[in-house]
Scaffold this motif. Structure first.
Motif, mmCIF file in Angstrom:
data_model
loop_
_atom_site.group_PDB
_atom_site.id
_atom_site.type_symbol
_atom_site.label_atom_id
_atom_site.label_comp_id
_atom_site.label_asym_id
_atom_site.label_seq_id
_atom_site.Cartn_x
_atom_site.Cartn_y
_atom_site.Cartn_z
ATOM 1 N N ASP A 20 57.315 16.887 82.402
ATOM 2 C CA ASP A 20 57.537 17.924 82.632
ATOM 3 C C ASP A 20 56.574 19.811 83.144
ATOM 4 O OD1 ASP A 20 60.357 17.974 81.870
ATOM 5 O OD2 ASP A 20 58.510 17.575 79.489
ATOM 6 N N ARG A 21 55.571 19.628 82.687
ATOM 7 C CA ARG A 21 54.090 19.984 83.129
ATOM 8 C C ARG A 21 52.694 19.704 83.039
ATOM 9 N NH1 ARG A 21 56.448 26.391 80.418
ATOM 10 N NH2 ARG A 21 54.609 26.157 82.243
ATOM 11 N N ILE A 22 51.976 20.046 83.956
ATOM 12 C CA ILE A 22 50.937 19.827 83.870
ATOM 13 C C ILE A 22 49.707 21.026 83.877
ATOM 14 C CG2 ILE A 22 50.214 19.268 86.330
ATOM 15 C CD1 ILE A 22 48.534 17.484 86.069
ATOM 16 N N PHE A 23 48.951 20.667 82.645
ATOM 17 C CA PHE A 23 48.059 22.543 82.682
ATOM 18 C C PHE A 23 46.261 21.640 82.631
ATOM 19 C CE2 PHE A 23 50.368 24.086 78.466
ATOM 20 C CZ PHE A 23 51.132 24.230 79.477
ATOM 21 N N LYS A 24 45.562 22.105 83.781
ATOM 22 C CA LYS A 24 44.037 22.015 84.244
ATOM 23 C C LYS A 24 43.363 23.244 82.898
ATOM 24 C CE LYS A 24 40.643 23.050 88.110
ATOM 25 N NZ LYS A 24 40.706 23.371 88.957
ATOM 26 N N ARG A 93 39.422 27.907 89.856
ATOM 27 C CA ARG A 93 40.365 27.757 90.107
ATOM 28 C C ARG A 93 41.354 27.403 90.036
ATOM 29 N NH1 ARG A 93 38.723 27.658 94.935
ATOM 30 N NH2 ARG A 93 37.622 29.425 94.888
ATOM 31 N N GLY A 94 42.873 27.341 89.161
ATOM 32 C CA GLY A 94 43.536 27.090 89.396
ATOM 33 C C GLY A 94 43.296 26.590 87.512
ATOM 34 N N ALA A 95 42.737 26.754 86.500
ATOM 35 C CA ALA A 95 42.823 26.389 85.225
ATOM 36 C C ALA A 95 43.572 27.464 84.370
ATOM 37 C CB ALA A 95 40.952 26.344 85.013
ATOM 38 N N VAL A 96 44.754 26.673 83.338
ATOM 39 C CA VAL A 96 44.983 27.992 82.824
ATOM 40 C C VAL A 96 44.373 27.941 81.530
ATOM 41 C CG1 VAL A 96 47.084 27.929 84.174
ATOM 42 C CG2 VAL A 96 46.868 25.940 82.571
ATOM 43 N N GLY A 97 43.125 27.115 80.709
ATOM 44 C CA GLY A 97 43.027 26.712 79.666
ATOM 45 C C GLY A 97 41.443 26.106 79.978
ATOM 46 N N ILE A 98 40.553 26.962 79.412
ATOM 47 C CA ILE A 98 38.872 27.341 79.346
ATOM 48 C C ILE A 98 38.285 26.766 77.931
ATOM 49 C CG2 ILE A 98 37.284 27.661 79.600
ATOM 50 C CD1 ILE A 98 38.010 29.317 81.946
ATOM 51 N N VAL A 99 37.809 25.465 77.541
ATOM 52 C CA VAL A 99 36.683 25.485 76.151
ATOM 53 C C VAL A 99 35.486 26.139 76.491
ATOM 54 C CG1 VAL A 99 36.392 23.646 74.619
ATOM 55 C CG2 VAL A 99 38.465 23.327 75.762
ATOM 56 N N LEU A 100 34.964 26.951 76.460
ATOM 57 C CA LEU A 100 33.898 27.203 75.700
ATOM 58 C C LEU A 100 32.887 27.043 74.606
ATOM 59 C CD1 LEU A 100 30.892 29.140 77.253
ATOM 60 C CD2 LEU A 100 32.756 31.407 76.612
ATOM 61 N N SER A 127 44.965 35.447 83.293
ATOM 62 C CA SER A 127 45.947 34.459 82.392
ATOM 63 C C SER A 127 45.735 33.517 81.665
ATOM 64 C CB SER A 127 46.692 34.707 82.895
ATOM 65 O OG SER A 127 46.644 33.983 83.981
ATOM 66 N N THR A 128 44.416 32.835 81.896
ATOM 67 C CA THR A 128 43.704 32.078 81.662
ATOM 68 C C THR A 128 43.269 32.512 80.632
ATOM 69 O OG1 THR A 128 42.819 31.515 84.039
ATOM 70 C CG2 THR A 128 41.728 29.918 82.610
ATOM 71 N N GLN A 129 43.432 30.829 79.512
ATOM 72 C CA GLN A 129 43.763 31.700 78.058
ATOM 73 C C GLN A 129 41.940 30.315 77.604
ATOM 74 O OE1 GLN A 129 45.805 33.287 76.197
ATOM 75 N NE2 GLN A 129 46.368 34.429 77.605
ATOM 76 N N VAL A 130 41.165 31.248 76.586
ATOM 77 C CA VAL A 130 40.121 30.649 76.654
ATOM 78 C C VAL A 130 39.734 30.682 74.620
ATOM 79 C CG1 VAL A 130 37.207 30.873 76.481
ATOM 80 C CG2 VAL A 130 39.061 32.048 78.488
ATOM 81 N N ALA A 182 48.513 28.475 72.696
ATOM 82 C CA ALA A 182 48.392 30.177 73.372
ATOM 83 C C ALA A 182 48.584 30.211 75.299
ATOM 84 C CB ALA A 182 46.632 29.936 73.648
ATOM 85 N N ILE A 183 48.911 29.520 75.683
ATOM 86 C CA ILE A 183 48.622 28.250 77.260
ATOM 87 C C ILE A 183 50.096 28.654 77.127
ATOM 88 C CG2 ILE A 183 48.691 27.121 79.238
ATOM 89 C CD1 ILE A 183 47.029 25.777 78.638
#
Length: 213
Positions: A20-24, A93-100, A127-130, A182-183
């Motif tokens: 249904d969806r793909i999250f980078k 670029r294109g990332a919707v979520g980041i683990v820092l 809009s990228t969630q971290v 969050a995304i």
């Protein structure tokens, strides 16, 4: 088809390999904070104590199900070394979520978070969630960064926060659950149960017209 938030949609959830969806998602932070171990623990449920530093960028795929919807996570493990920073920034670029990530037993990795957050602000979409992750919570005796300090910084930066341990498999799944929640809340798709647990096994599929993630 890809929407403006870098989220691809599958054609048919009943077809093998469709989604249904793909999250980078990106996993970033200084060298040796445990980025690769966290990603491998989550995607393969394995821990390799002798893993070598990532050279450039690597990624793993993991398909999960949330509220009956199939979501494919494309998790990119990035190098923390300075010489690879220009490579890493291209992958924002294109990332919707980041683990820092930082290492709770390494003050320098914690101080570097300001630079990493600046990189995120500069190169990632607004809009990228971290989620900020204090890793290696299993070595409490060597801790130099208090939990409160990590939590306060996350609040200042507007990030989610957790401490985790790839060794003990503590909070590893929760890191990605919170990030995906969050995304989903950030996108225009209605989230019926934001706190629903992500699973690896497929439940009974919903009708195609029901599109909550």
């Amino acid at each position: 088809m890809t929407d403006k938030q870098g989220i691809d949609r599958g054609q048919n959830e009943n077809s093998e390999g469709k989604y249904d969806r793909i999250f980078k998602l990106l996993v970033v932070g200084d060298c040796d904070v445990g980025k690769t171990s966290l990603m491998l623990r989550y995607t393969t449920d394995a821990f390799t104590p002798d893993s070598v530093s990532t050279v450039g960028v690597d990624f793993k795929l993991k398909t999960i199900f949330k509220n009956g919807r199939r979501i494919k996570l494309q998790i990119w493990d990035t190098a923390g070394q300075e010489r690879f920073r220009t490579i890493t920034t291209a992958y924002f670029r294109g990332a919707v979520g980041i683990v820092l990530m930082y290492d709770i037993a390494n003050e320098e990795s914690f101080r570097a978070l300001q630079e990493w957050s600046a990189q995120i602000k500069q190169h990632a979409a607004e809009s990228t969630q971290v989620i900020l992750v204090g890793n290696k919570s299993d070595i409490e005796k060597d801790r130099v960064v208090p939990t409160s300090k990590g939590s306060e910084l996350a609040e200042q930066l507007g990030f989610l926060f957790l401490e985790a341990s790839s060794v003990l498999n503590h909070n590893v799944s929760q890191v990605f659950e919170q990030l995906v929640d969050a995304i989903c809340q950030q996108t225009t798709v209605t989230v019926a149960t934001p706190s629903a647990k992500l699973t690896d096994s497929q439940p009974a599929l919903r009708p195609a017209h029901s599109c909550s993630c």
